[in-house]
Design an enzyme around this catalytic site. Structure first.
Site, PDB file in Angstrom:
ATOM      1  N   ASP A  73       0.844  -1.200   0.000  1.00  0.00           N
ATOM      2  CA  ASP A  73       0.000   0.000   0.000  1.00  0.00           C
ATOM      3  C   ASP A  73       0.877   1.247   0.000  1.00  0.00           C
ATOM      4  OD1 ASP A  73      -2.268   1.508   0.046  1.00  0.00           O
ATOM      5  OD2 ASP A  73      -2.926   0.902   2.038  1.00  0.00           O
TER       6      ASP A  73
ATOM      7  N   HIS B 249      -8.605  -0.689  -9.079  1.00  0.00           N
ATOM      8  CA  HIS B 249      -8.497   0.287  -7.994  1.00  0.00           C
ATOM      9  C   HIS B 249      -7.414   1.309  -8.319  1.00  0.00           C
ATOM     10  CE1 HIS B 249      -8.386   1.920  -3.928  1.00  0.00           C
ATOM     11  NE2 HIS B 249      -7.077   1.702  -3.898  1.00  0.00           N
TER      12      HIS B 249
END
Length: 319
Positions: free
Chosen positions: A157, A230
């Site tokens: 992330d 995403h």
């Protein structure tokens, strides 16, 4: 970038927005109480945040304790006595055809970070003592670094975070809003994951949803995917073809004994509209209808928008 842009040479000290990713964090959202003098007590406590960071952080300088303070639209005037930041408004709920990003209560937000969980704990304890009855806690989430900066879905992330001078350029308000130069807009959301449903998907499908390979974090070409990923939906390019970055400092959280697994999203930006466009793309889709498939297993349960003024502004509250 012009030489007159204050993001190149911020004349005042910003908060520690550019602090390195930490091993531990507390994401604390509070609501101002209706008690007499609450705003004054909050203002005084905010003026001493720097002192509290130094008091706790001095115990272990290697712990890299920091705390960023965000102030919401509804209490900005009462707490600061300053003009409203140009783009600040309350979090706007995003309702898509399938999923919703809710707006939830929150007047003040504290992003507490350190490489030691006990330092986060001690700072939060002293902070809440200083705030006293002037606030009530709306949400308290304890984050942790998960292996090599992965989320609980198993993917790295924050790969696209700006670095070096680009970090200040994309996160700090400049001379477009002089009273608030050196500040930053921040948006927070708490997502809960249905891990069993996610783990039931093949690695190939997971990678298509995220837009990256899972093992080595290599970016996939959205043009080759069955629908927008995403990564693709959260990449914002303006009408002039310029890509706008934000700084993410997301962290996993969870309580396996309670079946709770999640990611706390926190994004800093000089332009609030960039993060809002990301959320619109995720929940409505781009094109509309092609919502972010990560939402099939990740439910947004909170949403808040704040402005983190420069350190000089916070310090002035204690005068």
């Amino acid at each position: 970038m012009s030489t007159g842009d204050t993001r190149d040479r911020v004349p005042i000290e910003p908060q520690s927005i550019d602090a390195p990713l930490s091993r531990a964090a507390v994401f604390l959202t509070v609501v101002l109480s209706d008690a007499a003098g609450a705003a004054d007590q909050v203002r005084s406590a905010l003026g001493d945040v720097g002192g509290l960071v130094r008091a706790v952080g001095f115990r272990d300088l290697g712990g890299r304790l920091s705390c960023n303070v965000g102030i919401g639209h509804d209490v900005w005037s009462a707490v600061t006595g300053m003009p409203m930041p140009a783009q600040l408004h309350a979090f706007v709920s995003v309702t898509g055809g399938t999923y919703t990003a809710p707006a939830t209560p929150g007047d003040l937000f504290f992003h507490i970070r350190a490489d030691r969980a006990d330092m986060c704990f001690e700072f939060e304890r002293l902070l809440l003592h200083a705030l006293g009855g002037a606030v009530t806690v709306a949400d308290e989430t304890i984050g942790f670094r998960y292996f090599d900066s992965r989320d609980l879905l198993g993917f790295v992330d924050g790969t696209e975070n700006p670095t070096g001078s680009k970090m200040a350029h994309w996160t700090l308000v400049g001379d477009d809003d002089p009273p608030h130069a050196g500040g930053s807009y921040l948006v927070v959301q708490k997502y809960l994951h249905a891990l069993d449903a996610w783990q039931a998907l093949s690695t190939e499908v997971q990678e298509q949803i995220i837009g990256r390979t899972k093992a080595d974090n290599v970016e996939l070409d959205d043009a080759t995917l069955p629908r927008p990923s995403h990564k693709g939906l959260t990449t914002i390019v303006d009408a002039n073809g310029e890509e706008h970055d934000i700084l993410r400092d997301n962290m996993p959280f969870g309580r396996p004994g309670q079946g709770e697994f999640g990611t706390y999203f926190i994004g800093y930006s000089k332009d609030l509209w960039v993060i809002e466009q990301m959320l619109s793309n995720m929940f409505l889709g781009d094109p509309v209808g092609s919502y972010d498939r990560i939402l099939d297993v990740s439910t947004a349960v909170t949403g808040g928008t704040f402005f983190a003024p420069a350190n000089d502004v916070l310090d002035s509250f204690g005068d």
